[in-house]
Design an enzyme around this catalytic site. Structure first.
Site, short mmCIF file in Angstrom:
data_model
loop_
_atom_site.label_atom_id
_atom_site.label_comp_id
_atom_site.label_asym_id
_atom_site.label_seq_id
_atom_site.Cartn_x
_atom_site.Cartn_y
_atom_site.Cartn_z
N ARG A 57 0.88 -1.21 0.00
CA ARG A 57 0.00 0.00 0.00
C ARG A 57 0.89 1.23 0.00
O ARG A 57 1.25 1.79 1.04
CB ARG A 57 -0.92 -0.01 1.23
CG ARG A 57 -1.85 1.19 1.31
CD ARG A 57 -2.88 1.22 0.22
NE ARG A 57 -3.76 0.06 0.26
CZ ARG A 57 -4.44 -0.38 -0.78
NH1 ARG A 57 -4.31 0.23 -1.95
NH2 ARG A 57 -5.19 -1.45 -0.69
N GLN A 82 -7.47 -8.35 -8.89
CA GLN A 82 -7.44 -6.93 -9.30
C GLN A 82 -5.99 -6.48 -9.48
O GLN A 82 -5.13 -6.80 -8.67
CB GLN A 82 -8.11 -6.08 -8.21
CG GLN A 82 -7.86 -4.59 -8.37
CD GLN A 82 -8.95 -3.73 -7.77
OE1 GLN A 82 -10.08 -3.74 -8.23
NE2 GLN A 82 -8.57 -3.00 -6.74
N ARG A 87 2.46 -7.23 -9.16
CA ARG A 87 2.75 -6.56 -7.87
C ARG A 87 2.77 -7.53 -6.69
O ARG A 87 3.18 -7.15 -5.59
CB ARG A 87 1.75 -5.43 -7.62
CG ARG A 87 0.31 -5.92 -7.43
CD ARG A 87 -0.61 -4.76 -7.06
NE ARG A 87 -1.98 -5.25 -6.82
CZ ARG A 87 -2.90 -4.53 -6.22
NH1 ARG A 87 -2.63 -3.29 -5.82
NH2 ARG A 87 -4.11 -5.02 -6.01
N HIS A 167 1.51 2.30 -10.44
CA HIS A 167 0.52 2.83 -9.47
C HIS A 167 1.20 3.72 -8.42
O HIS A 167 1.19 3.39 -7.23
CB HIS A 167 -0.18 1.64 -8.81
CG HIS A 167 -1.52 1.94 -8.23
ND1 HIS A 167 -1.69 2.73 -7.13
CD2 HIS A 167 -2.76 1.55 -8.60
CE1 HIS A 167 -2.97 2.80 -6.83
NE2 HIS A 167 -3.65 2.10 -7.71
N ASP A 212 -11.28 9.20 -8.54
CA ASP A 212 -10.79 7.96 -9.17
C ASP A 212 -11.09 8.08 -10.66
O ASP A 212 -12.16 7.70 -11.13
CB ASP A 212 -11.51 6.75 -8.57
CG ASP A 212 -10.82 5.44 -8.93
OD1 ASP A 212 -11.18 4.40 -8.34
OD2 ASP A 212 -9.92 5.46 -9.81
N GLU A 272 -0.97 7.87 -11.84
CA GLU A 272 -0.58 6.53 -12.30
C GLU A 272 -0.56 6.47 -13.83
O GLU A 272 -1.61 6.49 -14.46
CB GLU A 272 -1.57 5.50 -11.76
CG GLU A 272 -1.89 5.66 -10.29
CD GLU A 272 -3.20 4.99 -9.90
OE1 GLU A 272 -3.73 4.17 -10.69
OE2 GLU A 272 -3.71 5.28 -8.79
O1 TA6 Z 1 -5.82 3.19 -9.39
C1 TA6 Z 1 -7.01 3.43 -8.73
C2 TA6 Z 1 -7.60 2.12 -8.29
O2 TA6 Z 1 -7.96 1.33 -9.39
C3 TA6 Z 1 -8.79 2.41 -7.38
O3 TA6 Z 1 -10.01 2.10 -8.01
C4 TA6 Z 1 -8.49 1.56 -6.14
O4 TA6 Z 1 -9.03 0.27 -6.30
C5 TA6 Z 1 -6.98 1.57 -6.15
O5 TA6 Z 1 -6.65 1.35 -7.50
C6 TA6 Z 1 -6.32 0.63 -5.19
O6 TA6 Z 1 -6.51 -0.70 -5.57
P1 TA6 Z 1 -5.91 -1.84 -4.61
O7 TA6 Z 1 -6.21 -3.14 -5.30
O8 TA6 Z 1 -4.43 -1.56 -4.48
O9 TA6 Z 1 -6.59 -1.66 -3.28
#
Ligand code: TA6
Length: 298
Positions: A57, A82, A87, A167, A212, A272
């Site tokens: 994070r 996601q 990563r 990111h 976002d 990003e």
């Molecule tokens: O880059 C923005 C995003 O896609 C947000 O929608 C939020 O989900 C963020 O990434 C963080 O995602 P994560 O999977 O690291 O919690």
């Protein structure tokens, strides 16, 4: 290299004191100090997992081969988590190269290379995305900038499509005094407003709540983050057309177990760079390269 196992970290410093720290886990940059090493430029949650137990994070997580939640079904990335597997994979450290510019100490730089190949993937990731690929991620520290570039190679017999994104969590003093320029007139998908498309009508983006936004096909390559009207960072895209601006704001920050302190949303903004609007197609044997140079303007 210091540490061991999944918490292995590579640190590099310049003679003038600047430094960068990269976890082998995710090839995640977790610290970049410029200005003689006095200024930390990246935000890192105090509860960021740095032991390989989950995506970091903060810092610069590497997003590949899919940005955000993958397509529900019927897509090669549908079974991936996601933001894909890069990563949360253990990368290999491929080596360090320094360039001492004898004429000008400010010209010295150090480049760290990291690799991730199909063979490095967890069985789950390999099963979810069974394509042969090779990633080389280069992190180059110079006196006033950090360059991070990803080289994607299709090592298999079939073409594949991917998305990539860096990111980056930039550290700021006070989000209420931040503005972001370089996006005027650009169309963006607003994920806070039900993924509706809008056009950026103000010269500056300010953050007064959860933001976002996926800005796509940005005509010029530099996005600038200003604090109290003074440029703090230039984020320059290289062969990447899109930029996401994200701040979770108060409620979403409090809801993330690894986002700390809760008030941390006032000290960070994610800018990003990526190729996330649609998919990059890579034929057999083809290579794609894209990245960013972040300039600290302190
Ligand atoms: O880059 C923005 C995003 O896609 C947000 O929608 C939020 O989900 C963020 O990434 C963080 O995602 P994560 O999977 O690291 O919690």
């Amino acid at each position: 290299i210091t540490g061991s196992g999944t918490s292995s970290k590579v640190t590099a410093t310049l003679p003038s004191g600047e430094s960068v720290e990269v976890l082998l886990y995710g090839a995640t940059v977790i610290s970049w100090k410029s200005n003689g090493g006095k200024a930390e430029n990246l935000w890192l949650s105090e509860k960021a997992a740095l032991d390989g137990s989950k995506a970091v994070r903060g810092g610069i997580p590497v997003v590949f081969p899919v940005f955000g939640p993958p397509p529900k079904s019927g897509h090669p990335t549908s079974a991936l988590p996601q933001h894909g597997f890069a990563r949360t994979s253990r990368w290999e450290f491929l080596g360090k190269a320094t360039s001492e510019d004898a004429l000008d100490a400010a010209g010295s730089s150090v480049k760290l290379d990291f690799g991730l190949y199909s063979s490095n993937l967890s069985p789950e990731a390999r099963t979810a995305w069974p394509l042969d690929f090779g990633l080389v991620y280069s992190v180059t520290l110079s006196k006033d900038s950090l360059q991070t570039v990803m080289n994607v190679r299709n090592e298999g017999d079939h073409s594949f499509e991917f998305q990539m994104l860096l990111h980056t969590y930039l550290k700021v003093k006070d989000i209420s005094k931040v503005s972001i320029s370089g996006l005027l007139g650009v169309d963006y998908v607003d994920k806070v407003l039900n993924a509706t498309t809008h056009k950026q009508s103000d010269a500056s983006v300010t953050i007064t709540g959860e933001v976002d936004r996926v800005y796509a096909s940005i005509p010029q390559d530099t996005t600038t983050v200003l604090e109290s009207g003074t440029p703090r960072f230039d984020v320059v895209r290289d062969n990447l057309q899109d930029t996401v601006v994200w701040n979770p704001w108060k409620e979403k920050a409090a809801a993330m177990g690894d986002f700390s302190p809760d008030i941390g949303f006032t000290e960070m903004v994610c800018v990003e760079v990526g190729a996330v609007n649609g998919w990059q197609k890579l034929d057999k044997g083809e290579v794609f390269e894209g990245g960013q140079t972040i300039k600290s303007l302190l």
